[in-house]
Design a protein around this motif. Sequence first.
Motif, PDB file in Angstrom:
ATOM      1  N   ILE A 133    -100.052 -14.947 -42.165  1.00  0.00           N
ATOM      2  CA  ILE A 133     -99.483 -15.000 -40.819  1.00  0.00           C
ATOM      3  C   ILE A 133    -100.603 -15.123 -39.790  1.00  0.00           C
ATOM      4  O   ILE A 133    -101.437 -14.220 -39.665  1.00  0.00           O
ATOM      5  CB  ILE A 133     -98.605 -13.760 -40.551  1.00  0.00           C
ATOM      6  N   PRO A 134    -100.635 -16.224 -39.048  1.00  0.00           N
ATOM      7  CA  PRO A 134    -101.747 -16.452 -38.126  1.00  0.00           C
ATOM      8  C   PRO A 134    -101.886 -15.385 -37.043  1.00  0.00           C
ATOM      9  O   PRO A 134    -103.003 -15.006 -36.694  1.00  0.00           O
ATOM     10  CB  PRO A 134    -101.450 -17.824 -37.517  1.00  0.00           C
ATOM     11  N   ASN A 135    -100.776 -14.872 -36.544  1.00  0.00           N
ATOM     12  CA  ASN A 135    -100.866 -13.851 -35.501  1.00  0.00           C
ATOM     13  C   ASN A 135    -101.578 -12.598 -36.000  1.00  0.00           C
ATOM     14  O   ASN A 135    -102.358 -11.980 -35.275  1.00  0.00           O
ATOM     15  CB  ASN A 135     -99.468 -13.477 -34.992  1.00  0.00           C
ATOM     16  N   ASN A 136    -101.302 -12.203 -37.246  1.00  0.00           N
ATOM     17  CA  ASN A 136    -101.976 -11.030 -37.812  1.00  0.00           C
ATOM     18  C   ASN A 136    -103.475 -11.280 -37.946  1.00  0.00           C
ATOM     19  O   ASN A 136    -104.292 -10.434 -37.581  1.00  0.00           O
ATOM     20  CB  ASN A 136    -101.394 -10.682 -39.181  1.00  0.00           C
ATOM     21  N   THR A 137    -103.835 -12.439 -38.456  1.00  0.00           N
ATOM     22  CA  THR A 137    -105.252 -12.761 -38.623  1.00  0.00           C
ATOM     23  C   THR A 137    -105.947 -12.834 -37.268  1.00  0.00           C
ATOM     24  O   THR A 137    -107.074 -12.353 -37.118  1.00  0.00           O
ATOM     25  CB  THR A 137    -105.414 -14.073 -39.414  1.00  0.00           C
ATOM     26  N   GLY A 138    -105.287 -13.392 -36.272  1.00  0.00           N
ATOM     27  CA  GLY A 138    -105.847 -13.434 -34.921  1.00  0.00           C
ATOM     28  C   GLY A 138    -106.077 -12.042 -34.365  1.00  0.00           C
ATOM     29  O   GLY A 138    -107.122 -11.748 -33.785  1.00  0.00           O
ATOM     30  N   ASN A 139    -105.102 -11.158 -34.542  1.00  0.00           N
ATOM     31  CA  ASN A 139    -105.246  -9.784 -34.069  1.00  0.00           C
ATOM     32  C   ASN A 139    -106.373  -9.057 -34.796  1.00  0.00           C
ATOM     33  O   ASN A 139    -107.137  -8.304 -34.193  1.00  0.00           O
ATOM     34  CB  ASN A 139    -103.932  -9.011 -34.241  1.00  0.00           C
ATOM     35  N   ILE A 140    -106.483  -9.286 -36.090  1.00  0.00           N
ATOM     36  CA  ILE A 140    -107.555  -8.658 -36.871  1.00  0.00           C
ATOM     37  C   ILE A 140    -108.906  -9.226 -36.439  1.00  0.00           C
ATOM     38  O   ILE A 140    -109.888  -8.493 -36.343  1.00  0.00           O
ATOM     39  CB  ILE A 140    -107.296  -8.835 -38.381  1.00  0.00           C
ATOM     40  N   GLY A 141    -108.960 -10.523 -36.146  1.00  0.00           N
ATOM     41  CA  GLY A 141    -110.198 -11.109 -35.638  1.00  0.00           C
ATOM     42  C   GLY A 141    -110.624 -10.458 -34.337  1.00  0.00           C
ATOM     43  O   GLY A 141    -111.799 -10.131 -34.140  1.00  0.00           O
ATOM     44  N   ARG A 142    -109.677 -10.251 -33.446  1.00  0.00           N
ATOM     45  CA  ARG A 142    -109.974  -9.589 -32.169  1.00  0.00           C
ATOM     46  C   ARG A 142    -110.458  -8.158 -32.410  1.00  0.00           C
ATOM     47  O   ARG A 142    -111.408  -7.691 -31.780  1.00  0.00           O
ATOM     48  CB  ARG A 142    -108.719  -9.591 -31.311  1.00  0.00           C
ATOM     49  N   LEU A 143    -109.821  -7.457 -33.346  1.00  0.00           N
ATOM     50  CA  LEU A 143    -110.242  -6.103 -33.708  1.00  0.00           C
ATOM     51  C   LEU A 143    -111.673  -6.103 -34.255  1.00  0.00           C
ATOM     52  O   LEU A 143    -112.476  -5.228 -33.920  1.00  0.00           O
ATOM     53  CB  LEU A 143    -109.272  -5.530 -34.747  1.00  0.00           C
ATOM     54  N   CYS A 144    -112.001  -7.090 -35.060  1.00  0.00           N
ATOM     55  CA  CYS A 144    -113.360  -7.193 -35.611  1.00  0.00           C
ATOM     56  C   CYS A 144    -114.390  -7.405 -34.505  1.00  0.00           C
ATOM     57  O   CYS A 144    -115.464  -6.798 -34.527  1.00  0.00           O
ATOM     58  CB  CYS A 144    -113.432  -8.309 -36.649  1.00  0.00           C
ATOM     59  N   VAL A 145    -114.073  -8.253 -33.547  1.00  0.00           N
ATOM     60  CA  VAL A 145    -114.998  -8.464 -32.422  1.00  0.00           C
ATOM     61  C   VAL A 145    -115.192  -7.150 -31.681  1.00  0.00           C
ATOM     62  O   VAL A 145    -116.321  -6.742 -31.383  1.00  0.00           O
ATOM     63  CB  VAL A 145    -114.491  -9.573 -31.472  1.00  0.00           C
ATOM     64  N   GLY A 146    -114.107  -6.447 -31.406  1.00  0.00           N
ATOM     65  CA  GLY A 146    -114.176  -5.203 -30.651  1.00  0.00           C
ATOM     66  C   GLY A 146    -114.882  -4.073 -31.358  1.00  0.00           C
ATOM     67  O   GLY A 146    -115.441  -3.181 -30.722  1.00  0.00           O
ATOM     68  N   THR A 147    -114.881  -4.100 -32.693  1.00  0.00           N
ATOM     69  CA  THR A 147    -115.531  -3.032 -33.471  1.00  0.00           C
ATOM     70  C   THR A 147    -116.848  -3.488 -34.098  1.00  0.00           C
ATOM     71  O   THR A 147    -117.427  -2.774 -34.909  1.00  0.00           O
ATOM     72  CB  THR A 147    -114.595  -2.529 -34.591  1.00  0.00           C
ATOM     73  N   GLU A 148    -117.279  -4.689 -33.734  1.00  0.00           N
ATOM     74  CA  GLU A 148    -118.518  -5.268 -34.273  1.00  0.00           C
ATOM     75  C   GLU A 148    -118.507  -5.308 -35.801  1.00  0.00           C
ATOM     76  O   GLU A 148    -119.464  -4.944 -36.462  1.00  0.00           O
ATOM     77  CB  GLU A 148    -119.739  -4.521 -33.743  1.00  0.00           C
ATOM     78  N   SER A 149    -117.374  -5.756 -36.337  1.00  0.00           N
ATOM     79  CA  SER A 149    -117.208  -5.914 -37.779  1.00  0.00           C
ATOM     80  C   SER A 149    -117.190  -7.397 -38.121  1.00  0.00           C
ATOM     81  O   SER A 149    -116.861  -8.229 -37.286  1.00  0.00           O
ATOM     82  CB  SER A 149    -115.885  -5.272 -38.223  1.00  0.00           C
ATOM     83  N   ARG A 150    -117.536  -7.707 -39.368  1.00  0.00           N
ATOM     84  CA  ARG A 150    -117.476  -9.089 -39.845  1.00  0.00           C
ATOM     85  C   ARG A 150    -116.124  -9.324 -40.504  1.00  0.00           C
ATOM     86  O   ARG A 150    -115.603  -8.445 -41.192  1.00  0.00           O
ATOM     87  CB  ARG A 150    -118.556  -9.337 -40.895  1.00  0.00           C
TER      88      ARG A 150
END
Length: 151
Positions: free
Chosen positions: A11-28
């Motif tokens: 689901i693209p929306n989930n992956t997009g949200n997780i990508g945003r979370l990764c940016v915010g938490t400095e995760s890869r």
Amino acid sequence: MLNIVLVEPEIPNNTGNIGRLCVGTESRLHLIHPFGFVINDKNLKRSGLDYWVHLDVTEYQNVAEWKAQIPDLSRVFLMSSHAEKSYLENDFQDGDWLVFGKESKGLSEAVLNEFPNHLTIPMSPLIRSFNIANSVAFVIGEAKRQITNKR
């Protein structure tokens, strides 16, 4: 830095949200094919907003390609609703790999059998699972809390 792995996200929306979370938490973010969407899908970009350009993301054609570049397999933690150990009982370290399966089925038995460390997110018996973006947020939050407290 934590490594968040999505195996066959659908689901693209989930992956997009997780990508945003990764940016915010400095995760890869590590994405393992096949995907249920095209990586430039407008919903993916919409969910990740304009943060997607800041995301440290790597794509792999399959689990074997991803697994081959992990320096320490003992630091790979697979999330499964069937695991006995809670993520709240785990001792996380900087650089750990947190692995989540596809939305419809989770991680396959074949993938689960490749790694010994399986964790679950405690939940009410009234539900089967949490939304994957929420699950990633729970686990990143706890891992980051532990890592920060060790400094």
